[in-house]
Design a protein around this motif. Sequence first.
Motif, PDB file in Angstrom:
ATOM      1  N   GLU A 119     -24.738  -5.402 -18.754  1.00  0.00           N
ATOM      2  CA  GLU A 119     -23.781  -4.594 -19.521  1.00  0.00           C
ATOM      3  C   GLU A 119     -24.463  -3.317 -19.979  1.00  0.00           C
ATOM      4  N   PRO A 120     -24.384  -2.241 -19.177  1.00  0.00           N
ATOM      5  CA  PRO A 120     -25.025  -0.976 -19.541  1.00  0.00           C
ATOM      6  C   PRO A 120     -24.331  -0.316 -20.725  1.00  0.00           C
ATOM      7  N   ALA A 121     -24.955   0.708 -21.253  1.00  0.00           N
ATOM      8  CA  ALA A 121     -24.417   1.396 -22.430  1.00  0.00           C
ATOM      9  C   ALA A 121     -23.100   2.095 -22.127  1.00  0.00           C
ATOM     10  N   MET A 122     -22.919   2.545 -20.889  1.00  0.00           N
ATOM     11  CA  MET A 122     -21.685   3.232 -20.494  1.00  0.00           C
ATOM     12  C   MET A 122     -21.219   2.712 -19.140  1.00  0.00           C
ATOM     13  N   ARG A 123     -19.913   2.717 -18.965  1.00  0.00           N
ATOM     14  CA  ARG A 123     -19.295   2.378 -17.691  1.00  0.00           C
ATOM     15  C   ARG A 123     -18.210   3.400 -17.388  1.00  0.00           C
ATOM     16  N   ILE A 124     -18.056   3.759 -16.113  1.00  0.00           N
ATOM     17  CA  ILE A 124     -17.055   4.748 -15.704  1.00  0.00           C
ATOM     18  C   ILE A 124     -16.124   4.113 -14.679  1.00  0.00           C
ATOM     19  N   GLY A 125     -14.822   4.352 -14.844  1.00  0.00           N
ATOM     20  CA  GLY A 125     -13.852   3.807 -13.911  1.00  0.00           C
ATOM     21  C   GLY A 125     -12.824   4.851 -13.499  1.00  0.00           C
ATOM     22  N   HIS A 126     -12.225   4.628 -12.342  1.00  0.00           N
ATOM     23  CA  HIS A 126     -11.171   5.509 -11.833  1.00  0.00           C
ATOM     24  C   HIS A 126      -9.980   4.663 -11.420  1.00  0.00           C
ATOM     25  N   GLY A 127      -8.787   5.130 -11.741  1.00  0.00           N
ATOM     26  CA  GLY A 127      -7.567   4.439 -11.338  1.00  0.00           C
ATOM     27  C   GLY A 127      -6.597   5.400 -10.674  1.00  0.00           C
ATOM     28  N   TYR A 128      -5.852   4.897  -9.717  1.00  0.00           N
ATOM     29  CA  TYR A 128      -4.873   5.722  -8.992  1.00  0.00           C
ATOM     30  C   TYR A 128      -3.625   4.895  -8.731  1.00  0.00           C
ATOM     31  N   ASP A 129      -2.469   5.560  -8.797  1.00  0.00           N
ATOM     32  CA  ASP A 129      -1.219   4.883  -8.460  1.00  0.00           C
ATOM     33  C   ASP A 129      -0.226   5.897  -7.911  1.00  0.00           C
ATOM     34  N   ILE A 130       0.648   5.425  -7.044  1.00  0.00           N
ATOM     35  CA  ILE A 130       1.720   6.258  -6.491  1.00  0.00           C
ATOM     36  C   ILE A 130       2.951   5.385  -6.301  1.00  0.00           C
ATOM     37  N   HIS A 131       4.123   5.948  -6.559  1.00  0.00           N
ATOM     38  CA  HIS A 131       5.381   5.208  -6.371  1.00  0.00           C
ATOM     39  C   HIS A 131       6.440   6.131  -5.775  1.00  0.00           C
ATOM     40  N   ARG A 132       7.284   5.534  -4.949  1.00  0.00           N
ATOM     41  CA  ARG A 132       8.425   6.268  -4.405  1.00  0.00           C
ATOM     42  C   ARG A 132       9.456   6.513  -5.496  1.00  0.00           C
ATOM     43  N   MET A 133      10.257   7.552  -5.284  1.00  0.00           N
ATOM     44  CA  MET A 133      11.398   7.818  -6.162  1.00  0.00           C
ATOM     45  C   MET A 133      12.658   7.907  -5.312  1.00  0.00           C
ATOM     46  N   LEU A 134      13.752   7.358  -5.848  1.00  0.00           N
ATOM     47  CA  LEU A 134      15.040   7.369  -5.161  1.00  0.00           C
ATOM     48  C   LEU A 134      16.151   7.720  -6.149  1.00  0.00           C
ATOM     49  N   PRO A 135      17.267   8.257  -5.660  1.00  0.00           N
ATOM     50  CA  PRO A 135      18.409   8.517  -6.552  1.00  0.00           C
ATOM     51  C   PRO A 135      18.919   7.212  -7.155  1.00  0.00           C
ATOM     52  N   ARG A 136      19.114   7.200  -8.437  1.00  0.00           N
ATOM     53  CA  ARG A 136      19.564   5.980  -9.115  1.00  0.00           C
ATOM     54  C   ARG A 136      21.027   5.671  -8.848  1.00  0.00           C
ATOM     55  N   ASP A 137      21.797   6.660  -8.373  1.00  0.00           N
ATOM     56  CA  ASP A 137      23.212   6.434  -8.098  1.00  0.00           C
ATOM     57  C   ASP A 137      23.470   6.008  -6.654  1.00  0.00           C
ATOM     58  N   ASP A 138      22.405   5.621  -5.943  1.00  0.00           N
ATOM     59  CA  ASP A 138      22.537   5.177  -4.564  1.00  0.00           C
ATOM     60  C   ASP A 138      21.889   3.792  -4.407  1.00  0.00           C
ATOM     61  N   PRO A 139      22.554   2.742  -4.885  1.00  0.00           N
ATOM     62  CA  PRO A 139      21.971   1.391  -4.852  1.00  0.00           C
ATOM     63  C   PRO A 139      21.603   0.918  -3.451  1.00  0.00           C
ATOM     64  N   GLU A 140      22.347   1.358  -2.437  1.00  0.00           N
ATOM     65  CA  GLU A 140      22.062   0.910  -1.081  1.00  0.00           C
ATOM     66  C   GLU A 140      20.669   1.340  -0.628  1.00  0.00           C
ATOM     67  N   ALA A 141      20.243   2.511  -1.080  1.00  0.00           N
ATOM     68  CA  ALA A 141      18.926   3.009  -0.692  1.00  0.00           C
ATOM     69  C   ALA A 141      17.802   2.161  -1.290  1.00  0.00           C
ATOM     70  N   TRP A 142      18.094   1.452  -2.379  1.00  0.00           N
ATOM     71  CA  TRP A 142      17.090   0.646  -3.064  1.00  0.00           C
ATOM     72  C   TRP A 142      16.926  -0.734  -2.429  1.00  0.00           C
ATOM     73  N   GLY A 143      17.850  -1.112  -1.557  1.00  0.00           N
ATOM     74  CA  GLY A 143      17.749  -2.406  -0.909  1.00  0.00           C
ATOM     75  C   GLY A 143      17.913  -3.543  -1.905  1.00  0.00           C
ATOM     76  N   LYS A 144      16.974  -4.490  -1.892  1.00  0.00           N
ATOM     77  CA  LYS A 144      17.049  -5.657  -2.761  1.00  0.00           C
ATOM     78  C   LYS A 144      16.609  -5.354  -4.195  1.00  0.00           C
ATOM     79  N   VAL A 145      16.018  -4.192  -4.410  1.00  0.00           N
ATOM     80  CA  VAL A 145      15.531  -3.824  -5.739  1.00  0.00           C
ATOM     81  C   VAL A 145      16.628  -3.090  -6.496  1.00  0.00           C
ATOM     82  N   ALA A 146      16.864  -3.472  -7.726  1.00  0.00           N
ATOM     83  CA  ALA A 146      17.881  -2.796  -8.539  1.00  0.00           C
ATOM     84  C   ALA A 146      17.363  -1.433  -8.995  1.00  0.00           C
ATOM     85  N   PRO A 147      18.197  -0.392  -8.949  1.00  0.00           N
ATOM     86  CA  PRO A 147      17.775   0.925  -9.437  1.00  0.00           C
ATOM     87  C   PRO A 147      17.308   0.853 -10.885  1.00  0.00           C
TER      88      PRO A 147
END
Length: 290
Positions: A119-147
Amino acid sequence: LKPRSLSQRQLCPLLLTVMASIAAFTLGSSLPGHTLAARHGSQAHRPVRPAQCGAESSGLRSRALEAGLVALLCSRRKILLRASDGLRAGDLGENAGESYFPEGSEQTVEATGEILPTEPAMRIGHGYDIHRMLPRDDPEAWGKVAPQPAVIGGVTFDEFPLGVVAHSDGDVIYHSTTDAILGALGLPDIGQLFPDNDPRWRGADSEQFFDEAVRLMKLRGYRVGNVDVTIIAEKPRLAAKKPAMKENLVRICQTIPARVNIKARTHEKLDSVGECRALECHVCIMLERV
């Protein structure tokens, strides 16, 4: 273990039921029920109490058999859940973090023989995330996932017409910061601890994941040195919401405002982020030994 074939999936619960029913009937004792995901608010199965001693033999066996069958229904349900929604290769589940803590306060470098603290005195970490975006008024585009609306840094953008496609609420800041902490601690990533095929996390508030990373950090004897967040999104506009996002990070990280920073930028209309088809986030974090 996760059954490998349909025949095994059918056979395992059956064998378990038969063996434990015989044990419960013969010995007059029940088997304990199983607890499924109790740590994050899911309903837990109550353990079955042993049959009372001193009862008449027939009544004792009847109650024992009933208790055994109740417990076995819990066991069978757990096995079926594992078969259909179980952990994939590499997935660990939310209780696995502590099992990856280093053993002992020191370890030896194999190549040189040098002894280093785990357990050193300091630790450094990096995090990354990405997500798609879709129109919320188009449920068909979301497939099985609810908008669902976009949630960024714990702030919900209800008036923004696009939503974030994710198994949970898809908060890219919370996910990235969670992974940054886990990475700094040398632990498995967020996807291994909270698999995206686990139905318990469908639409879940990502603060649960963030809280677990902070808990592990504190348990290891660290605190936040500083957090630097860069969120990249063409839309929605984030400048007015950054103070609220920062307040959320300060609260969850259990630190002070001077140690948290959030930056936002566009992608100059380039690729999926620039075309408003996705948003992404990078987080760098430094942990300091308490």
